[in-house]
Design an enzyme around this catalytic site. Structure first.
Site, short mmCIF file in Angstrom:
data_model
loop_
_atom_site.label_atom_id
_atom_site.label_comp_id
_atom_site.label_asym_id
_atom_site.label_seq_id
_atom_site.Cartn_x
_atom_site.Cartn_y
_atom_site.Cartn_z
N HIS A 67 0.84 -1.20 0.00
CA HIS A 67 0.00 0.00 0.00
C HIS A 67 0.89 1.26 0.00
CE1 HIS A 67 -3.50 2.45 1.67
NE2 HIS A 67 -2.46 3.22 1.97
N GLU A 68 1.87 1.27 0.91
CA GLU A 68 2.76 2.44 1.01
C GLU A 68 3.65 2.58 -0.23
OE1 GLU A 68 2.27 4.71 3.15
OE2 GLU A 68 0.82 3.50 4.25
N HIS A 71 1.76 4.46 -2.89
CA HIS A 71 1.91 5.91 -2.77
C HIS A 71 3.30 6.35 -3.26
CE1 HIS A 71 -1.65 6.53 -0.35
NE2 HIS A 71 -1.24 5.77 0.64
ZN LIG Z 1 -2.23 5.24 2.36
#
Ligand SMILES: [Zn+2]
Length: 376
Positions: A67-68, A71
């Site tokens: 998830h990170e 980004h």
């Molecule tokens: Zn996030």
């Protein structure tokens, strides 16, 4: 983030774990082994529950990293360097080295994380069905991952800044109003309101008899409210000190004393009447230390005529100093952490100025009396 343990590096991004994540990891594994998996299947051995629980926890951990990274990769593609990712109690944080420059970039960076989580959730649902006839245990692992990543999407899309949803919301307001400042104000205010709503709902849940769920809701609300308020404060400080350098606020010709000056002379000529808290001790331009009224408290008056400044000053090695390149926010943080009123500004050992709390406070007052800068 401090107190984190580095576990590796992906494409130059350092991955670290905050100690709070280890506690969550242990609690999660325990509850999966003792409650979640037994509620799905009651025919496994206790060793199987624990092994499957550990695998599921590790895969969840990998999902949060993914998830990170979502980004981070979008940020890097948009020219914003990312130095590290830290996993902590509520998930992860990717630290971008600078703020995004436009609404569209902010939208893409913010949405990328939940998009990755959603992708993992969808793949997990598929694997859960595919593995059903092959391995009951691994099918259960993906059932859990589908659920957990789904929750991650929902939680992160709550429109409370600084959560992903709050950033998406800010980018939309930013795009519409063309003002990052107004968008940040609206998004952080909404974040605070949502935080309080969670706390209120939490209290209702507690009174309806579900103590643990209520406390959870309240804790999340408290966290959201705090994080939003902090972002608001941080943004305000950044705005106030935008384009302001230490050299503009420091006193370039502060009162200084020679190390050979007696305490008597120092008090009579430099401290009384000048209302300064501390006087830098300088010899031929080189900073040797600082002497403050606190340094003199324990010195009996009878010794003032014989003792020299050099005998009582706080020496250079123990001093906090800044250079003209240090951001003002950093200098302010040093002042509040060490509870000091002034910081010498040095260049190659030479004193070039003195930055005082008073000067910073006067500047903030002046700025707040002027009309706001509406250019951005
Ligand atoms: Zn996030």
């Amino acid at each position: 983030m401090e107190s984190s343990y580095k576990i590796g590096r992906i494409k130059g991004i350092e991955i670290g774990i905050h100690y709070s994540w280890l506690i969550i990891f242990a609690l999660l594994t325990y509850s999966l082994a003792e409650s979640f998996f037994p509620s799905l299947h009651d025919n496994w051995s206790s060793g199987q529950y624990w092994i499957i629980a550990i695998i599921a926890s590790l895969l969840l951990f990998a999902s949060v990293v993914a998830h990170e990274l979502g980004h981070s990769f979008v940020a890097i593609a948009k020219g914003i360097p990312v130095h590290n990712i830290t996993l902590f109690i509520f998930g992860g944080v990717a630290s971008l080295s600078q703020d995004v420059k436009d609404a569209k970039t902010e939208f893409l960076v913010a949405i990328a994380g939940p998009a990755v989580s959603l992708g993992i959730a969808v793949i997990s649902v598929a694997l859960m069905y595919v593995l059903r006839g092959i391995s009951e245990q691994f099918s259960a692992v993906f059932q859990y991952l589908a659920l957990a990543n789904g929750l991650l999407v929902v939680f992160n899309l709550i429109p409370g800044f600084p959560l992903d949803g709050g950033r998406v919301f800010r980018s939309i307001v930013w795009g519409i109003t063309n003002s990052m400042e107004r968008a940040t104000r609206i998004a952080t205010t909404l974040g605070v309101i949502i935080g309080y709503l969670f706390v209120i709902v939490g209290i209702f849940i507690v009174f309806s008899g579900q103590l643990i769920s209520g406390i959870w809701f309240g804790a999340i609300g408290w966290f959201l409210q705090n994080a939003a308020e902090q972002s608001m404060q941080q943004y305000r400080t950044q705005r106030i000190f935008q384009n302001v350098q230490i050299s503009m606020l420091m006193d370039p010709n502060p009162t200084v004393v020679d190390p050979g000056t007696t305490i008597d002379e120092l008090v009579d000529h430099h401290i009384i009447g000048s209302n300064s808290h501390g006087v830098p001790v300088v010899q031929q331009g080189v900073l040797l230390g600082i002497i403050t009224s606190t340094d003199l408290k324990s010195t009996p008056r009878s010794e003032w005529s014989t003792l020299r400044v050099a005998d009582r000053m706080t020496p250079r090695q123990q001093l906090v100093t800044v250079t003209t390149d240090t951001p003002i926010e950093v200098a302010m943080q040093m002042m509040s952490e060490k509870d000091i009123h002034q910081i010498p500004v040095v260049r190659e050992g030479m004193l070039v100025g003195l930055l005082t709390r008073g000067a910073i406070i006067r500047f903030i007052q002046l700025r707040s009396e002027l009309p706001p800068d509406t250019k951005a």
